[in-house]
Design an enzyme around this catalytic site. Structure first.
Site, PDB file in Angstrom:
ATOM      1  N   SER A  16     -58.932  -6.021 -20.742  1.00 61.03           N
ATOM      2  CA  SER A  16     -59.400  -5.915 -22.111  1.00 61.03           C
ATOM      3  C   SER A  16     -59.993  -4.522 -22.356  1.00 61.03           C
ATOM      4  O   SER A  16     -59.337  -3.514 -22.090  1.00 61.03           O
ATOM      5  CB  SER A  16     -60.414  -7.028 -22.378  1.00 61.03           C
ATOM      6  OG  SER A  16     -60.704  -7.120 -23.739  1.00 61.03           O
ATOM      7  N   ASP A  69     -52.022 -14.478 -25.552  1.00 61.84           N
ATOM      8  CA  ASP A  69     -53.129 -13.599 -25.949  1.00 61.84           C
ATOM      9  C   ASP A  69     -52.805 -13.021 -27.324  1.00 61.84           C
ATOM     10  O   ASP A  69     -51.957 -12.148 -27.458  1.00 61.84           O
ATOM     11  CB  ASP A  69     -53.279 -12.485 -24.901  1.00 61.84           C
ATOM     12  CG  ASP A  69     -54.422 -11.523 -25.212  1.00 61.84           C
ATOM     13  OD1 ASP A  69     -55.026 -11.633 -26.299  1.00 61.84           O
ATOM     14  OD2 ASP A  69     -54.707 -10.668 -24.357  1.00 61.84           O
ATOM     15  N   HIS A  82     -56.503 -14.676 -24.509  1.00 59.03           N
ATOM     16  CA  HIS A  82     -57.039 -13.432 -23.959  1.00 59.03           C
ATOM     17  C   HIS A  82     -57.848 -13.684 -22.687  1.00 59.03           C
ATOM     18  O   HIS A  82     -57.817 -12.884 -21.754  1.00 59.03           O
ATOM     19  CB  HIS A  82     -57.916 -12.778 -25.034  1.00 59.03           C
ATOM     20  CG  HIS A  82     -58.389 -11.405 -24.672  1.00 59.03           C
ATOM     21  ND1 HIS A  82     -57.516 -10.365 -24.420  1.00 59.03           N
ATOM     22  CD2 HIS A  82     -59.635 -10.893 -24.516  1.00 59.03           C
ATOM     23  CE1 HIS A  82     -58.212  -9.276 -24.130  1.00 59.03           C
ATOM     24  NE2 HIS A  82     -59.503  -9.565 -24.183  1.00 59.03           N
TER      25      HIS A  82
END
Lengths: 202, 417
Positions: B177, B346, B379
């Site tokens: 991320s 995601d 995610h």
């Protein structure tokens, strides 16, 4: 992990022949690279800069373990990740016959590389004809599937492929044919189970 | 203020009786860990034009740096995580590192062979200098005066950390991320110092939708009456309501629709008689209860100013900005080999964003491996146990180790054991 597992010293006859067509230190894209055998072999023996494309999780992991740069994607989605003539040679080994959009992938191969190599099971292998005369779909070493579970949806003969290549202005430079890992030089269209073509992109 | 001080205190080592501690260390864990705090007195020039006169970084390390100093891996964290990447915090045995399933002896990032550094980002609130720290100029917490930071500023601050350890070149810089953005930025900003760049569930820039979610989160904090323009420390309050709502919004974006459906569906929390609704606005559904709980928990340990700062750093990240939007051009300085991993569900940073990076790297003829993991968890999947994902990362690290002449893997622990 032994070195042999990473970069095999010997590969199948058809892969060895493909390797013989690839220039040392050139850039190679292997579509449907499987467990990375061919690219690992080429990296170790020809110092090529290789990239593979593979869809299966297990085979992607196997390629990573061999030190092959692999990109996970479905070939049916095309080769949009790759620029025009990004590679010297693009290889599509034993995959063409199972693709939905045969013409598209050949055009994409010609776009991303100067030379292409395609291998596929030869439907014109003579025992296949016998099979059909006996009222049965052919099942052989190269095509070990029943008609209802085969991934091979676009089977062709040597001449069939040559016609399509001509229609796409792919200039065929080499042909090698095999039967059970042995090269076939005589009556290739009848006696071989696997055909391997190398072409030059337009 | 009390809560923030507590959060900071929690990262400061408190001695634990060794006998009591060692009994609970599971196989594959780096064991009981405590942070070190490293001070940097040289001013740090920031992207904003401001200068941070001095700063401190909270750091944890695992494994041993080899003599050649070639086996170091920097792990960069995402929005709300910290330097506590792996192991059991000495200060709190329940506090397991945020990437403990990835990092440890015999795990994918194998601390038997690699020396791993976890660092808390500047501007965060777990021990590195941030808005809640004391501004040496005033003797009071920085608050609203703390400079806005960018991902590049973090990389520059972390580069001095590498100098501190005498590491010229990392074997790998890795992150998920926002951490993936930092890894990418490392490869561009300090190309000769990154051998491999591992970018998981990340993006080369935020989309309008991503920025939109961040803005809602920020407005929620800023419009909390307890925010006091960012100088709430002096008032002895925290904008807990606003921060809690911000976290609830963020949390939704970390999960997939599929995942939320499976976890909560439309299940009612405490239905009225005969399964009836309450016909009111208090918690009716399980998902509401879960989000409120997550939000409240978060607002007790995270600093609102840090949340503003870090979401802004996310918004600003766009290495292609100075190259007319051409990501390949932005990545041209990179010398690393790359591994990218994305997850199909995601929707925060979808696979298409990773493919953009892959495409740019291929254009630059950088070696790149890309795995697109078909996982249901959105995610958050980058933090979860997934054998395929961990196999790819493990296989990749084993190749890095082979390339550096590090010893062979001695054991397999964790997700792949």
């Amino acid at each position: 992990m032994s070195q042999e597992a990473v970069a095999p010293r010997h590969v199948r006859a058809d892969l060895a022949r493909i390797a013989s067509w690839i220039a040392p230190r050139s850039r190679v894209l292997d579509l449907g690279c499987g467990d990375g055998t061919l690219l690992a072999y080429l990296q170790a023996n020809k110092q090529v800069i290789g990239a593979g494309v593979e869809l299966s999780d297990e085979l992607v992991i196997a390629s990573v373990r061999r030190g092959v740069n692999v990109i996970q994607q479905n070939l049916e989605d095309g080769l949009a990740l790759f620029d025009d003539k990004q590679f010297d040679t693009v290889v599509l080994s034993k995959t063409l016959q199972s693709m939905h959009n045969t013409e598209h992938i050949l055009r994409e191969m010609a776009r991303v590389a100067r030379y292409g190599v395609v291998s596929f099971p030869n439907f014109g292998y003579w025992p296949h004809g016998w099979s059909i005369l006996r009222g049965r779909m052919p099942v052989s070493d190269e095509m070990p599937y029943q008609w209802f579970d085969t991934p091979n949806i676009h089977l062709c003969t040597l001449r069939d492929f040559e016609d399509l290549a001509a229609a796409q202005q792919l200039r065929i430079t080499h042909l090698a044919t095999f039967n059970r890992n042995k090269e076939v030089k005589l009556l290739q269209g009848w006696r071989s189970t696997l055909a391997v073509y190398r072409f030059e992109s337009p | 203020m009390a809560e923030i001080t507590a959060a900071q205190l929690s990262s400061i080592a408190v001695p634990v009786a060794p006998a009591q501690a060692s009994g609970d260390v599971p196989p594959g864990s780096v064991g009981i860990v405590s942070p070190q705090f490293i001070s940097f007195d040289q001013p740090l020039a920031l992207a904003s034009g401001q200068v941070l006169p001095s700063y401190e970084l909270a750091v944890e390390t695992y494994g041993t740096l080899n003599e050649a100093r070639s086996n170091a891996v920097l792990v960069c964290h995402a929005l709300n995580a910290s330097h506590h990447v792996a192991g059991i915090a000495q200060s709190n045995p329940k506090d397991i590192g945020w990437w403990d399933n990835m990092v440890g002896p015999g795990k994918a990032l194998d601390t038997d062979r690699f020396f791993v550094i976890g660092v808390n980002n500047l501007g965060s609130c777990f021990g590195s200098t941030g808005p809640a720290s004391i501004n040496p100029g005033t003797g009071k917490p920085w608050g609203a005066a703390f400079p806005v930071l960018t991902v590049e500023d973090w990389v520059h601050a972390q580069a001095r950390l590498a100098d501190h350890f005498g590491i010229e070149k990392f074997a790998a810089v890795m992150g998920g991320s926002l951490g993936g953005m930092q890894a990418l930025s490392w490869a561009i900003t300090c190309p000769e110092r990154v051998g491999h760049c591992i970018v998981v569930a990340s993006t080369p820039r935020l989309s309008a939708q991503n920025i939109g979610f961040n803005e809602v989160a920020r407005r929620s904090i800023i419009s909390d009456p307890d925010f006091h323009g960012g100088d709430y420390y002096a008032q002895d309050v925290v904008p807990g309501q606003g921060l809690s709502v911000a976290r609830m919004i963020g949390h939704i974006t970390y999960l997939s629709d599929e995942d939320m459906a499976a976890k909560f569906g439309r299940a009612q929390r405490a239905p009225a008689a005969n399964g009836e609704f309450h016909y009111g606005y208090d918690v009716e559904f399980e998902v509401e209860s879960y989000l409120r709980y997550q939000g409240e928990k978060f607002s007790r340990y995270f600093d609102a100013n840090s949340y503003l700062l870090i979401t802004r750093a996310l918004d600003y990240f766009d290495p292609s900005r100075n190259c007319g939007g051409d990501l390949a051009k932005a990545l041209q300085p990179a010398l690393a080999s790359f591994l990218l991993v994305s997850f199909t569900t995601d929707w925060r940073f979808p696979p298409e964003r990773s493919r953009e990076i892959v495409r740019a790297l291929l254009k630059n003829k950088r070696p790149v491996t890309y795995a697109e993991i078909n996982a249901p968890h959105g995610h958050d999947a980058f933090l979860l146990d997934d054998a395929r994902y961990h196999s790819v990362v493990q296989g990749y690290y084993d190749r890095i180790a082979a390339g550096l002449g590090l010893p062979e893997r001695r054991r397999v622990t964790g997700v792949l054991a």
